[in-house]
Design an enzyme around this catalytic site. Structure first.
Site, short mmCIF file in Angstrom:
data_model
loop_
_atom_site.label_atom_id
_atom_site.label_comp_id
_atom_site.label_asym_id
_atom_site.label_seq_id
_atom_site.Cartn_x
_atom_site.Cartn_y
_atom_site.Cartn_z
N ASN A 7 0.42 54.89 -52.27
CA ASN A 7 1.08 53.68 -52.74
C ASN A 7 1.01 53.68 -54.27
OD1 ASN A 7 1.98 51.14 -53.43
ND2 ASN A 7 0.47 50.02 -52.22
N ARG A 93 4.45 54.28 -49.44
CA ARG A 93 4.94 52.90 -49.48
C ARG A 93 6.06 52.84 -50.51
NH1 ARG A 93 3.74 47.84 -52.59
NH2 ARG A 93 4.52 46.17 -51.29
N ARG A 243 4.72 33.29 -59.72
CA ARG A 243 6.16 33.19 -59.45
C ARG A 243 6.50 31.81 -58.90
NH1 ARG A 243 6.46 38.64 -56.03
NH2 ARG A 243 4.22 38.76 -56.46
N GLU A 387 -1.55 47.40 -44.35
CA GLU A 387 -0.27 48.08 -44.54
C GLU A 387 -0.42 49.59 -44.50
OE1 GLU A 387 2.38 45.47 -47.53
OE2 GLU A 387 0.33 45.76 -48.23
#
Length: 411
Positions: A7, A93, A243, A387
């Site tokens: 990743n 990923r 965000r 993941e």
């Protein structure tokens, strides 16, 4: 079989090594992180079940970072491999596959070319992902490499949920639409929770709250993503660490006009200065915000109330989309570790069958855990995010299929 999972981020390389048993189970053998690439602070942290090793590195680029990772895995004292030739597959990923990839794929020149066409959709993440792929292919040229796209799981979202109410040409010609993110995490969580509860994924209505510095809520109906809170970019939906989440576009235009802001300055506000940080004024870290809120910090209290209100709203909306809910999942750093956030987000949802057991919710979540009361119509579960394991499984499936095809051709 041995799977090497990579990743590559904008300034780091995470990696892990898995072995598969005959029954198909995957076991993690080792994991590591190369941090602060191309800086004097760069180091590699490597972990197995029996050791933790930290080594300083000299301003490594992506190739040097992967070389350092492979060196730990093949180290004669604490490594898990005698030679890199023991690696049967590499899983990468990959953040954004646009509408070009509906699933994981074996990487070749055509795939790389299509991935390059998606760079504008994730300008921070996709170039790093591509660089990691190219360097891994250089270092392991004989090993099959598989791209696992974060957006692929959400390709099943129906058109009524993925198209924005803009002039249709922006969707048709420019690909402006909902893509969704955290797909690999959602795919893993949905499969894992059904294994835990011994129920059928194909007959379950699941809402997954992936809560970390990035946040998404996803509706999974009968194993398929049917809607998700993140859209064209990773800035919409529920407010996040920095965000803003959902926002009236008119408010944004008003700010740009009043402050005479350009696109770059506005992007900085949306992505880096908003969310928990913007509301609290002190931090983007939920643990810090919860501590300050407990001490009476009003804007931290407001940030928590806003965050959990927005979660609750999405949970209810997605239950409506699926005509009910069977399972509510919390995963990710906040989802796994904050009993306060879980309890506030699920409060007063008894009409949906969601009732959390306070004692179970307060337990330390060292493993996947049911936290709803016995007999509740909807089961609430904390699933440990993994993941990497999902990426390894996807890579393994692709490579096994490839070897089966080769065996058929040989016959």
């Amino acid at each position: 079989m041995i799977v090497f999972v990579i990743n590559c981020g904008s300034s780091s390389v995470k990696y892990s090594l898995f072995s598969s048993e005959e029954n198909g189970n995957l076991n993690m053998l080792a994991r590591g992180l190369v941090s602060d690439l191309e800086t004097e602070n760069a180091e590699i942290r490597y972990e197995t079940e029996s050791c933790v090793i930290t080594i300083k590195l000299d301003k490594p680029d992506y190739r040097e970072a992967l070389e350092a990772a492979i060196a730990t895995l093949t180290h004669p004292e604490y490594g898990k491999l005698s030679d890199i030739s023991e690696i049967d597959a590499v899983g990468h990923r990959t953040v954004h596959g646009g509408d070009k990839f509906i699933g994981s794929v074996l990487i070749d020149e055509v795939v790389i070319a299509k991935m390059e066409q998606c760079i504008d959709l994730a300008p921070i993440h996709n170039p790093a992902n591509l660089e990691g792929i190219c360097q891994a292919m250089f270092l392991l040229p004989a090993t099959p490499q598989v791209a696992v796209f974060d957006t692929a799981f959400h390709q099943s979202i129906p058109i009524r949920a993925r198209v924005y109410a803009l002039p249709y040409e922006y969707y048709e010609r420019h690909g402006i639409r909902k893509y969704g993110f955290h797909g690999t995490s959602c795919q893993y969580a949905s499969q894992q929770v059904c294994q835990l509860l011994k129920c059928s994924l194909e007959q379950s209505r699941i809402v997954i709250c992936h809560l970390g510095n990035g946040v998404s809520v996803t509706a999974v109906d009968c194993g398929r993503s049917v809607d998700t809170s993140l859209g064209y970019t990773s800035v919409g939906g529920v407010m996040m660490g920095t965000r803003c989440g959902d926002l009236d576009p008119g408010a944004l235009l008003a700010i740009m006009k009043e402050q005479d802001l350009n696109v770059k300055e506005t992007d900085l506000i949306l992505h880096r200065q908003s969310g928990l940080l913007g509301v609290s004024g002190v931090s983007n870290d939920m643990q810090t915000i919860c501590k300050l809120a407990e001490e009476g910090h009003q804007r931290c209290q407001l940030a928590i109330e806003m965050f959990t209100y927005q979660l609750k709203k999405y949970i209810g909306a997605y239950a409506a989309v699926m005509s009910g809910i069977d399972i509510l999942v919390f995963t990710g750093g906040i989802g796994e570790n904050s009993s306060l956030i879980r309890s506030m987000a699920a409060a007063n949802l008894g009409f949906l069958g969601i009732v959390i057991d306070p004692e179970r919710n307060q337990e330390k979540m060292s493993r996947d855990t049911v936290i709803s009361v016995d007999g509740a119509a909807a089961t609430v579960v904390v699933i440990k995010a993994n993941e990497e394991k999902m990426i390894a499984q996807e890579a393994l499936t692709i490579v096994k299929g490839l070897k089966t095809e080769q065996a058929v051709l040989l016959k």
